[in-house]
Each structure stands twice: as structure tokens, then as C-alpha cells.
Scaffold this active site. Sequence first.
Site, PDB file in Angstrom:
ATOM      1  N   HIS A 113      13.359  35.114  37.139  1.00  6.26           N
ATOM      2  CA  HIS A 113      14.043  36.746  36.976  1.00  6.26           C
ATOM      3  C   HIS A 113      12.915  36.634  36.031  1.00  6.26           C
ATOM      4  O   HIS A 113      12.325  35.958  34.963  1.00  6.26           O
ATOM      5  CB  HIS A 113      15.597  36.386  36.428  1.00  6.26           C
ATOM      6  CG  HIS A 113      15.589  37.538  35.185  1.00  6.26           C
ATOM      7  ND1 HIS A 113      15.088  38.454  35.415  1.00  6.26           N
ATOM      8  CD2 HIS A 113      16.936  38.295  36.234  1.00  6.26           C
ATOM      9  CE1 HIS A 113      15.818  40.014  34.960  1.00  6.26           C
ATOM     10  NE2 HIS A 113      17.184  39.405  35.608  1.00  6.26           N
ATOM     11  N   ARG A 141      12.034  41.036  42.761  1.00  5.68           N
ATOM     12  CA  ARG A 141      11.784  40.425  41.188  1.00  5.68           C
ATOM     13  C   ARG A 141      10.771  39.508  41.408  1.00  5.68           C
ATOM     14  O   ARG A 141      10.095  39.319  40.602  1.00  5.68           O
ATOM     15  CB  ARG A 141      12.834  39.319  41.336  1.00  5.68           C
ATOM     16  CG  ARG A 141      14.147  40.542  40.506  1.00  5.68           C
ATOM     17  CD  ARG A 141      15.753  39.685  40.533  1.00  5.68           C
ATOM     18  NE  ARG A 141      16.479  40.104  39.788  1.00  5.68           N
ATOM     19  CZ  ARG A 141      18.041  39.874  39.468  1.00  5.68           C
ATOM     20  NH1 ARG A 141      18.428  38.471  40.598  1.00  5.68           N
ATOM     21  NH2 ARG A 141      18.689  40.124  39.146  1.00  5.68           N
ATOM     22  N   ALA A 180      26.968  36.323  34.534  1.00  6.65           N
ATOM     23  CA  ALA A 180      26.158  37.644  35.274  1.00  6.65           C
ATOM     24  C   ALA A 180      26.099  38.763  34.683  1.00  6.65           C
ATOM     25  O   ALA A 180      27.346  39.962  33.861  1.00  6.65           O
ATOM     26  CB  ALA A 180      26.243  37.520  36.344  1.00  6.65           C
ATOM     27  N   GLN A 181      25.465  39.742  33.721  1.00  5.45           N
ATOM     28  CA  GLN A 181      24.979  40.837  32.957  1.00  5.45           C
ATOM     29  C   GLN A 181      25.209  42.152  34.833  1.00  5.45           C
ATOM     30  O   GLN A 181      25.936  42.972  33.947  1.00  5.45           O
ATOM     31  CB  GLN A 181      23.967  40.770  32.456  1.00  5.45           C
ATOM     32  CG  GLN A 181      23.918  38.983  31.514  1.00  5.45           C
ATOM     33  CD  GLN A 181      22.538  39.569  31.055  1.00  5.45           C
ATOM     34  OE1 GLN A 181      21.259  40.019  31.186  1.00  5.45           O
ATOM     35  NE2 GLN A 181      22.551  38.561  29.535  1.00  5.45           N
ATOM     36  N   GLY A 182      23.826  42.344  35.224  1.00  7.55           N
ATOM     37  CA  GLY A 182      24.178  43.756  35.868  1.00  7.55           C
ATOM     38  C   GLY A 182      25.037  43.965  36.595  1.00  7.55           C
ATOM     39  O   GLY A 182      25.719  45.297  36.496  1.00  7.55           O
ATOM     40  N   HIS A 205      16.307  31.678  37.705  1.00  8.49           N
ATOM     41  CA  HIS A 205      17.511  32.440  37.718  1.00  8.49           C
ATOM     42  C   HIS A 205      18.025  31.923  38.662  1.00  8.49           C
ATOM     43  O   HIS A 205      19.842  32.244  38.554  1.00  8.49           O
ATOM     44  CB  HIS A 205      17.207  33.238  37.203  1.00  8.49           C
ATOM     45  CG  HIS A 205      18.618  34.627  37.282  1.00  8.49           C
ATOM     46  ND1 HIS A 205      19.320  34.907  36.106  1.00  8.49           N
ATOM     47  CD2 HIS A 205      18.720  36.006  38.046  1.00  8.49           C
ATOM     48  CE1 HIS A 205      20.400  35.455  36.800  1.00  8.49           C
ATOM     49  NE2 HIS A 205      20.251  36.292  37.540  1.00  8.49           N
ATOM     50  N   ARG A 236      16.554  36.955  46.722  1.00  8.41           N
ATOM     51  CA  ARG A 236      18.062  38.173  46.734  1.00  8.41           C
ATOM     52  C   ARG A 236      17.842  38.763  45.873  1.00  8.41           C
ATOM     53  O   ARG A 236      16.906  39.391  45.000  1.00  8.41           O
ATOM     54  CB  ARG A 236      18.732  37.174  46.005  1.00  8.41           C
ATOM     55  CG  ARG A 236      20.320  37.677  45.551  1.00  8.41           C
ATOM     56  CD  ARG A 236      20.592  37.037  44.577  1.00  8.41           C
ATOM     57  NE  ARG A 236      20.170  36.189  43.403  1.00  8.41           N
ATOM     58  CZ  ARG A 236      21.053  37.167  42.533  1.00  8.41           C
ATOM     59  NH1 ARG A 236      22.011  38.446  41.966  1.00  8.41           N
ATOM     60  NH2 ARG A 236      20.173  36.946  41.052  1.00  8.41           N
ATOM     61  N   GLU A 296      19.437  49.479  40.363  1.00 14.25           N
ATOM     62  CA  GLU A 296      19.119  48.323  40.455  1.00 14.25           C
ATOM     63  C   GLU A 296      17.313  48.382  40.951  1.00 14.25           C
ATOM     64  O   GLU A 296      17.374  48.463  41.877  1.00 14.25           O
ATOM     65  CB  GLU A 296      19.865  46.827  40.078  1.00 14.25           C
ATOM     66  CG  GLU A 296      20.443  46.781  38.614  1.00 14.25           C
ATOM     67  CD  GLU A 296      21.253  45.609  38.644  1.00 14.25           C
ATOM     68  OE1 GLU A 296      20.789  44.315  38.929  1.00 14.25           O
ATOM     69  OE2 GLU A 296      21.967  45.332  37.716  1.00 14.25           O
ATOM     70  N   GLY A 325      33.420  28.611  39.608  1.00 18.70           N
ATOM     71  CA  GLY A 325      33.023  29.665  39.308  1.00 18.70           C
ATOM     72  C   GLY A 325      33.597  30.945  40.548  1.00 18.70           C
ATOM     73  O   GLY A 325      34.538  30.684  40.864  1.00 18.70           O
ATOM     74  N   SER A 356      24.582  38.157  44.023  1.00 16.09           N
ATOM     75  CA  SER A 356      25.632  37.281  44.406  1.00 16.09           C
ATOM     76  C   SER A 356      26.691  37.336  43.785  1.00 16.09           C
ATOM     77  O   SER A 356      27.184  36.469  44.830  1.00 16.09           O
ATOM     78  CB  SER A 356      24.211  36.726  43.152  1.00 16.09           C
ATOM     79  OG  SER A 356      24.773  37.203  41.927  1.00 16.09           O
TER      80      SER A 356
END
Length: 518
Positions: free
Chosen positions: A236, A278, A53-55, A337, A372, A121, A22, A377
Site C-alpha cells: 500500500h 497501487r 479495512a478502511q476504504g 498490505h 489487486r 478510489e 475474518g 478484497s
Amino acid sequence: MTGPGLTDAGSWAGQPVIAGAGLAGLATALLMDRPCVVLSPAPLATDAASALAQGGIAAAIGPDDTPALHARDTLEAGVGLCDPVVVDAITRAGPGAIAALRDLGVAFDTGPDGRLDLHLEAAHSRPRIAHAHGDGTGAEIMRALVARTRATPRITVLDGAALRRVIVRDGRVAGVRIARAGQELILPTSACVIATGGVGALFPTTTSPPGGLGSGLACAARAGAVLRDLEFVQFHPTALAVGSDAAPRVLISEAVRGAGAILVDESGARFTDELAPRDIVARAIQAHLSAGHRVLLDARAATQGHFARHFPAIARACVQHGIDPDRQPIPVRPAVHYHMGGIETDLRGRSTVPGLWACGEAASTGLHGANRLASNSLLEAFVCGGFVARDLDATSLPVPDGLPDDTPVPGGGADDLADIRACIGRAAGILRDADGLTRAIRALAPHVMDDDHALVGALLCVSALGRRESRGGHYRSDYPDTAPQAVHTRLTMRQGLAALASLAPAAASLSDNGILVP
């Protein structure tokens, strides 16, 4: 790039072995100068959480932002368990990490003025999330790093190769046993980097890829390494609540709420602060679901008919399930998540076993603490991969002697994985208590010596049972208050086995066994 066949393994003797491909694993390989071997259980980027990972990636690069503000937000989210020195080092490295990723070919989204387009975020005090292709940040980062890896001759990538065991001789790493194409091979090396990702796939409802089974944690534990804060699992709040649990849940990025989407129930009423940390949002959603409500994420006003322009990947996933985010709210539910716990490391990535490093989600660096902060991350994976790379370049790595090793290697227990997932999910979900954790430990304990999945699940539950408080991602319904003093959970294999033995006849006080320490 695929390395030579197993019969040619002698050509790699003494090279650092990086288990995992990764972002953390590839960053380590690319940012070091020496030749190395990367173990990639699946084709590059196809089973890595980084690619999902989207954000985006958090970094203090906005005109009104500073690394000190980023550090403050990170410390607040971590609820007392972050290491301030580590937080300072990683957040200060954030702007440089963005520049380095751009140099490696990552195409971040920019605004009309050519500057990076930064998102806000949850729990961030400033817009500081750099992203790519809207919600495709992880995929874009991995595309660029995979391309650069394939073009770097000193990096040998073994596709289809998985770490099975870290071999320790005279108190330090002397080799690794790997499995590839139905064969097993021992590679002599005095340096192993575990970058195998998290434990999400050990839970029944998760956004993690199938390979996130904690294999690296099991190898580290069996090698004698200290594991830290295993109980801290981040749920998440907003995974797509349609489809089957057999596949990873589609994540509805934090950035959707950051853009103004609101959480409502079937009556259209809001019931929580969408931009709270979160763990708070996840518990609020779970409580609302448990009370018989539906929970939906309504982005219609926020994106004004242009949801797909802002979040193309999420829009495609919604359409596949018959949902049009421009016309209707998105049904959501919490899902596992991210794992804040892992192999304890220092700022160089070194574990407590000489010759064993860790980075990425498999590591417990001290950045995340008990919870987190969103989009930290990817930052941690890249920055700490660089820390490990520089430390390896500065370390003398002797080539170990031949390593005959016939110690039985624990299996994965694939046939029993569904039962293990159900057991861990019931006990170590969003709400935990002593009875549930104890039952899970007793069910898993007989299998820990020959099943890595059972071992990681049991150690996680042991750690959760020992933490008699609620903090961040760990919530005990029988201990709902947060203790005045923040302490870490540190656990070795030996301590874990002792705790499991003590729980066989009856529940015992784990804190008396020296597992919880400041």
C-alpha cells in the site's frame, strides 16, 4: 459463541471446519445451511484484516456504473493475470453482495437522498466504493457478521483455536489437527476451508494484523495443494510513516487520495499521479524516499478543515501521533498490505486437494491477478465465501474413520520470526533482484521442514526468483520489463523443495524445473 471443550469433539465429527474468522470465514459459515466449526485463533474480529479495512467494498451499484465496467477496471489492474471468467462472476455478484450485507445488518453510509454514498478510489473508472462510518467499513461489516454468527446455533466457534495441520488420507482431506488452550486435537472431517488471511506479518513493515503469517498456506502446501502466484505482494503506498514497525502500520486509506488529497515532498512539490494503480504509486514513493526526500499526503484542500468528518478513524490515529491532518500533511511510506497469491482455487473455492477449499486472502481465485484493484478484497471475501458455502451444501461429506496421527507438526518459529521478517523484507520488498532472492532462499531453506514461517517465505522467494519480469506488484530491478506473455506461477511443496535443493550449491534456472506454466 464458544464451542464445547476439546473432550466433546466427537459432536463435531464430519462437520466442515473453517480455519479463520475474518470476513471470508464468517461469510462461509453464515451462507451455508449445514452445521460447521469455525476456528478463530483470537476472539472474533480482533485479529482479522477484514476489520481493519478502511476504504470500503467495491460494487457496481451507481447509476452510471455496470459490472462490465467494474470487470474492465479489475482486468486492467491485474496486468494480464486475472481470470476473466472469475472476474465476471465476482463483479456481477457485487450488487447482490451489498444487498446481502445490508440484510445481515451492515449499516453502510448513505447520502441525503438515502442512496448509498459511493467513493472513488485509484484505478476505478466510477465511484463504486460503498463504505461505513467514513473509514470504518471493515469494522462495521465484521460487527454485523460477528453478531449474526453468535446468534446462529448451527455455527460452533472455537475461540483461541488455530489450524496446525490438514490431514490427508488416500489423496483427500480426512481431518485437521488444531491447537487450543495448550492442547492439540484431531477433528475428523472431509471438508476444510482455509480462510486464514495473508502473509503481511511475515514482512517487517506492514498494515496486516499479527496473525497474518501465512499459516493456512503452509498447511495447504504440506497437504500437497498447488500454490499460485506467491510472488505478488501488494504494497500500500500510504501507511503512516511514524511509530514502530513492531506493530502494524496505520493505513491511510486509498479513499483519502480518492477524495482529492495529493502526494508531495518536503518542498510541497507533487511527484506522481495519486490515482495510478497501487504498485506504480508505491514504487514512486519508495524511489522518492530513497532519493532522500520526505513524502507527505496533503489533504488540507481536499477536506477543507473537516478531515475527521470524512475519515474519523484515520484522524484519531493521526492525532495520537501528534498530527493534525487539517493543518499539516501526513507523513507516509509504503507498507505490505495484501497478498494476491495463495492457494489456487476454482470458482467454487476448491483447491487441488479433494476436500480442501480456500477463500479470502489465503486463496488465489483469479480475481486480482498481478495487482489487486482497490476495495475488491472485501467483495471477493464475501462473494467467494458464498460460493464455497453453496458448494459445501451441495457436496456429500462422509465422516472419516478414526485418525491417529503422530506426524510432527511444524512450529511457528516465533523466536526466529524477527530474523525471518528481516530476511523476507530485504529480498521480497518493493524492489527485487536475483542476488537478494537467492540469498534469502539459502538462508530460509534449512528451516522449511520445521518452521511454517520459513516455508512460506522460501516458497514466495522461489516464485519471485522464477518470474524473470516485472508485472504488477512484482518488480525485478534486474528484469524491469513486462514479458509479452502473462503466465502464472504454480508451485507445490514437492516442486518447492526441489528448487530449494537446486539452489543450495548455486543459483539455478527455476523456469527449467517446470514451475512457471501458462
